[in-house]
Design a protein around this motif. Structure first.
Motif, PDB file in Angstrom:
ATOM      1  N   PHE A  50       0.830  -1.206   0.000  1.00  0.00           N
ATOM      2  CA  PHE A  50       0.000   0.000   0.000  1.00  0.00           C
ATOM      3  C   PHE A  50       0.864   1.255   0.000  1.00  0.00           C
ATOM      4  N   PHE A  51       1.922   1.269   0.797  1.00  0.00           N
ATOM      5  CA  PHE A  51       2.765   2.461   0.863  1.00  0.00           C
ATOM      6  C   PHE A  51       3.610   2.621  -0.395  1.00  0.00           C
ATOM      7  N   VAL A  52       3.946   1.519  -1.043  1.00  0.00           N
ATOM      8  CA  VAL A  52       4.621   1.613  -2.338  1.00  0.00           C
ATOM      9  C   VAL A  52       3.667   2.272  -3.336  1.00  0.00           C
ATOM     10  N   PHE A  53       2.402   1.859  -3.293  1.00  0.00           N
ATOM     11  CA  PHE A  53       1.375   2.461  -4.144  1.00  0.00           C
ATOM     12  C   PHE A  53       1.218   3.952  -3.825  1.00  0.00           C
ATOM     13  N   MET A  54       1.208   4.290  -2.537  1.00  0.00           N
ATOM     14  CA  MET A  54       0.991   5.683  -2.133  1.00  0.00           C
ATOM     15  C   MET A  54       2.126   6.597  -2.600  1.00  0.00           C
ATOM     16  N   GLU A  55       3.354   6.079  -2.695  1.00  0.00           N
ATOM     17  CA  GLU A  55       4.461   6.903  -3.193  1.00  0.00           C
ATOM     18  C   GLU A  55       4.134   7.438  -4.584  1.00  0.00           C
ATOM     19  N   GLY A  78      -6.144   8.086  -1.548  1.00  0.00           N
ATOM     20  CA  GLY A  78      -5.303   6.930  -1.852  1.00  0.00           C
ATOM     21  C   GLY A  78      -5.874   5.647  -1.293  1.00  0.00           C
ATOM     22  N   GLY A  79      -6.409   5.711  -0.086  1.00  0.00           N
ATOM     23  CA  GLY A  79      -7.035   4.533   0.527  1.00  0.00           C
ATOM     24  C   GLY A  79      -8.249   4.063  -0.250  1.00  0.00           C
ATOM     25  N   GLU A  80      -9.068   5.007  -0.679  1.00  0.00           N
ATOM     26  CA  GLU A  80     -10.255   4.649  -1.467  1.00  0.00           C
ATOM     27  C   GLU A  80      -9.851   4.019  -2.803  1.00  0.00           C
ATOM     28  N   LYS A  81      -8.835   4.597  -3.437  1.00  0.00           N
ATOM     29  CA  LYS A  81      -8.360   4.066  -4.715  1.00  0.00           C
ATOM     30  C   LYS A  81      -7.803   2.650  -4.527  1.00  0.00           C
ATOM     31  N   TRP A  82      -7.015   2.429  -3.475  1.00  0.00           N
ATOM     32  CA  TRP A  82      -6.418   1.119  -3.207  1.00  0.00           C
ATOM     33  C   TRP A  82      -7.499   0.065  -2.982  1.00  0.00           C
ATOM     34  N   LYS A  83      -8.543   0.436  -2.232  1.00  0.00           N
ATOM     35  CA  LYS A  83      -9.634  -0.509  -1.975  1.00  0.00           C
ATOM     36  C   LYS A  83     -10.373  -0.873  -3.254  1.00  0.00           C
ATOM     37  N   SER A  84     -10.493   0.078  -4.179  1.00  0.00           N
ATOM     38  CA  SER A  84     -11.244  -0.171  -5.407  1.00  0.00           C
ATOM     39  C   SER A  84     -10.422  -0.925  -6.459  1.00  0.00           C
ATOM     40  N   MET A  85      -9.110  -1.028  -6.259  1.00  0.00           N
ATOM     41  CA  MET A  85      -8.251  -1.698  -7.244  1.00  0.00           C
ATOM     42  C   MET A  85      -8.406  -3.214  -7.158  1.00  0.00           C
ATOM     43  N   SER A  86      -8.258  -3.865  -8.313  1.00  0.00           N
ATOM     44  CA  SER A  86      -8.311  -5.323  -8.338  1.00  0.00           C
ATOM     45  C   SER A  86      -6.940  -5.885  -7.963  1.00  0.00           C
ATOM     46  N   ASP A  87      -6.887  -7.202  -7.740  1.00  0.00           N
ATOM     47  CA  ASP A  87      -5.617  -7.838  -7.393  1.00  0.00           C
ATOM     48  C   ASP A  87      -4.599  -7.710  -8.526  1.00  0.00           C
ATOM     49  N   GLU A  88      -5.085  -7.714  -9.766  1.00  0.00           N
ATOM     50  CA  GLU A  88      -4.186  -7.578 -10.915  1.00  0.00           C
ATOM     51  C   GLU A  88      -3.547  -6.191 -10.946  1.00  0.00           C
ATOM     52  N   GLU A  89      -4.314  -5.174 -10.566  1.00  0.00           N
ATOM     53  CA  GLU A  89      -3.790  -3.810 -10.533  1.00  0.00           C
ATOM     54  C   GLU A  89      -2.804  -3.612  -9.374  1.00  0.00           C
ATOM     55  N   LYS A  90      -3.034  -4.359  -8.289  1.00  0.00           N
ATOM     56  CA  LYS A  90      -2.155  -4.264  -7.125  1.00  0.00           C
ATOM     57  C   LYS A  90      -0.868  -5.071  -7.299  1.00  0.00           C
ATOM     58  N   ILE A  94       2.726  -5.038  -5.110  1.00  0.00           N
ATOM     59  CA  ILE A  94       3.037  -6.169  -4.225  1.00  0.00           C
ATOM     60  C   ILE A  94       4.413  -6.738  -4.581  1.00  0.00           C
ATOM     61  N   ALA A  95       4.715  -6.811  -5.874  1.00  0.00           N
ATOM     62  CA  ALA A  95       6.017  -7.315  -6.311  1.00  0.00           C
ATOM     63  C   ALA A  95       7.146  -6.396  -5.832  1.00  0.00           C
ATOM     64  N   LYS A  96       6.950  -5.085  -5.953  1.00  0.00           N
ATOM     65  CA  LYS A  96       7.963  -4.138  -5.471  1.00  0.00           C
ATOM     66  C   LYS A  96       8.164  -4.261  -3.960  1.00  0.00           C
ATOM     67  N   ALA A  97       7.052  -4.421  -3.234  1.00  0.00           N
ATOM     68  CA  ALA A  97       7.135  -4.557  -1.780  1.00  0.00           C
ATOM     69  C   ALA A  97       7.872  -5.843  -1.401  1.00  0.00           C
ATOM     70  N   ASP A  98       7.619  -6.938  -2.133  1.00  0.00           N
ATOM     71  CA  ASP A  98       8.317  -8.196  -1.856  1.00  0.00           C
ATOM     72  C   ASP A  98       9.809  -8.072  -2.121  1.00  0.00           C
ATOM     73  N   LYS A  99      10.161  -7.361  -3.186  1.00  0.00           N
ATOM     74  CA  LYS A  99      11.574  -7.152  -3.515  1.00  0.00           C
ATOM     75  C   LYS A  99      12.259  -6.353  -2.406  1.00  0.00           C
ATOM     76  N   ARG A 100      11.590  -5.295  -1.948  1.00  0.00           N
ATOM     77  CA  ARG A 100      12.154  -4.482  -0.868  1.00  0.00           C
ATOM     78  C   ARG A 100      12.286  -5.297   0.418  1.00  0.00           C
ATOM     79  N   LYS A 101      11.318  -6.178   0.651  1.00  0.00           N
ATOM     80  CA  LYS A 101      11.354  -7.000   1.858  1.00  0.00           C
ATOM     81  C   LYS A 101      12.536  -7.963   1.822  1.00  0.00           C
TER      82      LYS A 101
END
Length: 152
Positions: A50-55, A78-90, A94-101
């Motif tokens: 979510f925070f990667v998306f918010m950047e 940003g929260g409303e947009k994130w909730k409305s996004m599908s898993d494909e859009e996210k 998620i991939a960037k967050a996993d790489k950072r992790k």
């Protein structure tokens, strides 16, 4: 005074209700003062998807709404947009967050290993290296001057 309490009775009842700091602390172990100091060298935790998306979202939102100064409005949108996004859009976030992790976990392991080995050794060795190098440079300059004096 009818039905009223005298001042002496009020003080006694207040004393029973109030917690005495000195007496309570005397019977117990002293409490720790404040939080433990954080190590500034410890790697910071990675941002979630979510925070990667918010950047990215903050940049686009500010371009569309340049007069908006409210941080809360950006977060809410940003929260409303994130909730409305599908898993494909996210998925890219998620991939960037996993790489950072994974990078964070590597850095944390290296940090923990460095702590286990002893942090003080490296600082001393760096200082001694610089001192040795400084001494060598001084010797080289001095020997070059001596050579010139010998030629004359």
């Amino acid at each position: 005074m009818k039905g009223g309490r005298s001042r002496a009775e009020t003080k006694k009842s207040d004393a029973k209700l109030s917690v005495k700091k000195g007496a309570a602390a005397a019977g117990k172990k002293p409490a720790k003062k404040g939080k433990p100091v954080k190590d500034p060298n410890k790697p910071k935790r990675p941002a979630s998807a979510f925070f990667v998306f918010m950047e990215e979202f903050r940049k686009t939102y500010k371009e569309k709404h340049p007069n908006n100064k409210s941080v809360a409005a950006v977060g809410k949108a940003g929260g409303e947009k994130w909730k409305s996004m599908s898993d494909e859009e996210k998925a890219p976030y998620i991939a960037k967050a996993d790489k950072r992790k994974s990078e964070y976990e590597k850095n944390l392991q290296a940090y923990n290993k460095k702590l286990a080995d002893g942090p003080g050794d490296e600082e001393e060795s760096d200082k001694s290296r610089s001192e040795v190098n400084d001494d060598e440079e001084d010797d080289e300059e001095g020997s070059a001057e001596d050579d010139e004096d010998d030629d004359e």
